[in-house]
Design an enzyme around this catalytic site. Structure first.
Site, PDB file in Angstrom:
ATOM      1  CB  SER A  57     -50.652 -15.087 -43.723  1.00  0.00           C
ATOM      2  OG  SER A  57     -50.736 -14.132 -44.755  1.00  0.00           O
ATOM      3  CG  HIS A 116     -49.502 -18.278 -46.539  1.00  0.00           C
ATOM      4  ND1 HIS A 116     -49.762 -19.422 -47.271  1.00  0.00           N
ATOM      5  CD2 HIS A 116     -50.433 -17.368 -46.919  1.00  0.00           C
ATOM      6  CE1 HIS A 116     -50.813 -19.206 -48.050  1.00  0.00           C
ATOM      7  NE2 HIS A 116     -51.231 -17.967 -47.869  1.00  0.00           N
ATOM      8  CG  ASP A 129     -51.576 -14.342 -48.558  1.00  0.00           C
ATOM      9  OD1 ASP A 129     -51.907 -15.411 -49.095  1.00  0.00           O
ATOM     10  OD2 ASP A 129     -51.701 -14.122 -47.338  1.00  0.00           O
ATOM     11  CG  MET A 161     -53.626 -10.637 -52.697  1.00  0.00           C
ATOM     12  SD  MET A 161     -54.543  -9.797 -51.401  1.00  0.00           S
ATOM     13  CE  MET A 161     -54.617 -11.100 -50.167  1.00  0.00           C
ATOM     14  CG  HIS A 171     -52.232 -18.115 -51.622  1.00  0.00           C
ATOM     15  ND1 HIS A 171     -53.167 -17.736 -50.686  1.00  0.00           N
ATOM     16  CD2 HIS A 171     -52.949 -18.552 -52.694  1.00  0.00           C
ATOM     17  CE1 HIS A 171     -54.387 -17.924 -51.163  1.00  0.00           C
ATOM     18  NE2 HIS A 171     -54.283 -18.408 -52.380  1.00  0.00           N
ATOM     19  CG  MET A 181     -54.804 -15.290 -53.905  1.00  0.00           C
ATOM     20  SD  MET A 181     -55.111 -14.530 -52.297  1.00  0.00           S
ATOM     21  CE  MET A 181     -53.432 -14.414 -51.708  1.00  0.00           C
ATOM     22  CG  MET A 205     -58.761 -19.952 -50.972  1.00  0.00           C
ATOM     23  SD  MET A 205     -57.267 -19.402 -50.121  1.00  0.00           S
ATOM     24  CE  MET A 205     -57.859 -17.935 -49.255  1.00  0.00           C
ATOM     25  CG  ASP A 238     -54.847 -18.854 -46.845  1.00  0.00           C
ATOM     26  OD1 ASP A 238     -54.805 -18.151 -45.826  1.00  0.00           O
ATOM     27  OD2 ASP A 238     -54.394 -18.499 -47.951  1.00  0.00           O
TER      28      ASP A 238
HETATM   29  C1  DX5 Z   1     -56.479 -14.233 -47.972  1.00  0.00           C
HETATM   30  C2  DX5 Z   1     -55.062 -14.754 -47.857  1.00  0.00           C
HETATM   31  C3  DX5 Z   1     -54.754 -15.314 -46.524  1.00  0.00           C
HETATM   32  C4  DX5 Z   1     -54.752 -14.293 -45.415  1.00  0.00           C
HETATM   33  C5  DX5 Z   1     -55.145 -14.984 -44.138  1.00  0.00           C
HETATM   34  O1  DX5 Z   1     -56.724 -13.892 -49.284  1.00  0.00           O
HETATM   35  O2  DX5 Z   1     -54.844 -15.768 -48.807  1.00  0.00           O
HETATM   36  O3  DX5 Z   1     -53.518 -16.005 -46.528  1.00  0.00           O
HETATM   37  O4  DX5 Z   1     -53.497 -13.670 -45.238  1.00  0.00           O
HETATM   38  O5  DX5 Z   1     -55.340 -14.036 -43.164  1.00  0.00           O
HETATM   39  P1  DX5 Z   1     -56.229 -14.315 -41.879  1.00  0.00           P
HETATM   40  O6  DX5 Z   1     -55.559 -15.434 -41.136  1.00  0.00           O
HETATM   41  O7  DX5 Z   1     -56.183 -13.002 -41.171  1.00  0.00           O
HETATM   42  O8  DX5 Z   1     -57.595 -14.684 -42.361  1.00  0.00           O
HETATM   43 ZN    ZN Z   2     -53.013 -17.055 -48.549  1.00  0.00          ZN
END
Ligand code: DX5
Ligand code: ZN
Length: 219
Positions: free
Chosen positions: A8, A33, A35, A37, A66, A68, A137, A175
């Site tokens: 990620s 990956h 993320d 947000m 991903h 969010m 998750m 994840d």
């Molecule tokens: C959390 C993200 C994850 C995050 C994982 O909201 O969706 O993808 O980057 O990070 P680690 O592996 O540090 O938990």
């Molecule tokens: Zn993620």
């Protein structure tokens, strides 16, 4: 068989993104990956479309995006244009999940659905055939570096059972909080894809850490 590894980029050094993506290119990582947000669906803001484009400009591996974000339908086309190969939307953020999945497919991307820790697997019973990858998750989304939730193993087994029952061809991604200790157990329970953020990027040698995860044998 070996697992699919998706580091990620959230845990990368954002001031040196090109270097970080090149490190992933040179590693045994399968996906990158990404993320996204929005500060609404989750209590944090990461980055958006221009940064995803910049990552894609240097990436030699598929982007596993991903989302969010609230009402992700608004941005599916934009993230596809930015280079997303897999687009995951949250079950909790979609009013018409089936329609969202159809849109992702029509854009030529693979479909993903993410489930928050409190969301049971059975909500996917009637759409599992339309999902290329379910992202379970294993932390509450919003931040990297959180503690892995142990109930995840049970969810993986329940999802695996559903996939087999429906004869679907869906991969299971995990994840949040993935490390060398829980990874073998997740894979034994039926996981296919492991996302790892802080475990990879905070390691003294990220390329070796990715290799170690990749080397876990799935029986
Ligand atoms: C959390 C993200 C994850 C995050 C994982 O909201 O969706 O993808 O980057 O990070 P680690 O592996 O540090 O938990
Ligand atoms: Zn993620």
């Amino acid at each position: 068989m070996n697992p699919i590894i998706a580091p990620s980029i959230l845990a990368a050094d954002f001031a040196n993104l090109q270097k970080e993506v090149e490190m992933l290119n040179a590693s045994e990582a399968d996906y990158i990956h990404v993320d996204i947000m929005d500060g609404m669906f989750v209590p944090n803001i990461s980055f958006g479309i221009p940064v995803t484009e910049a990552i894609n400009h240097h990436a030699k591996k598929p982007l596993d995006v991903h989302l969010m974000i609230v009402d992700p339908d608004r941005y599916l086309q934009a993230f596809r244009n930015a280079g997303a190969d897999i687009i995951s939307v949250h079950y909790e953020a979609c009013n018409h999940l089936h329609r969202s999945l159809q849109t992702i497919r029509s854009l030529g991307a693979k479909t993903g659905v993410s489930l928050n820790p409190h969301t049971p697997i059975n909500v996917l019973e009637d759409v599992i055939q339309d999902i290329d990858m379910v992202c379970i998750m294993s932390v509450n989304p919003g931040f990297g570096g959180q503690k892995f939730i142990e109930n995840t193993y049970t969810k993986v087994s329940v999802l695996k059972e559903l996939i087999l029952k429906k004869g679907a061809d869906t991969q299971i991604e995990i994840d949040g909080g993935v490390n060398m200790e829980n990874a073998p157990k997740l894979l034994a329970a039926g996981a296919d894809v492991l996302v790892a953020g802080s475990f990879v990027f905070n390691a003294p040698d990220p390329v070796k850490t990715i290799k170690d995860l990749k080397s876990i044998q799935v029986v």
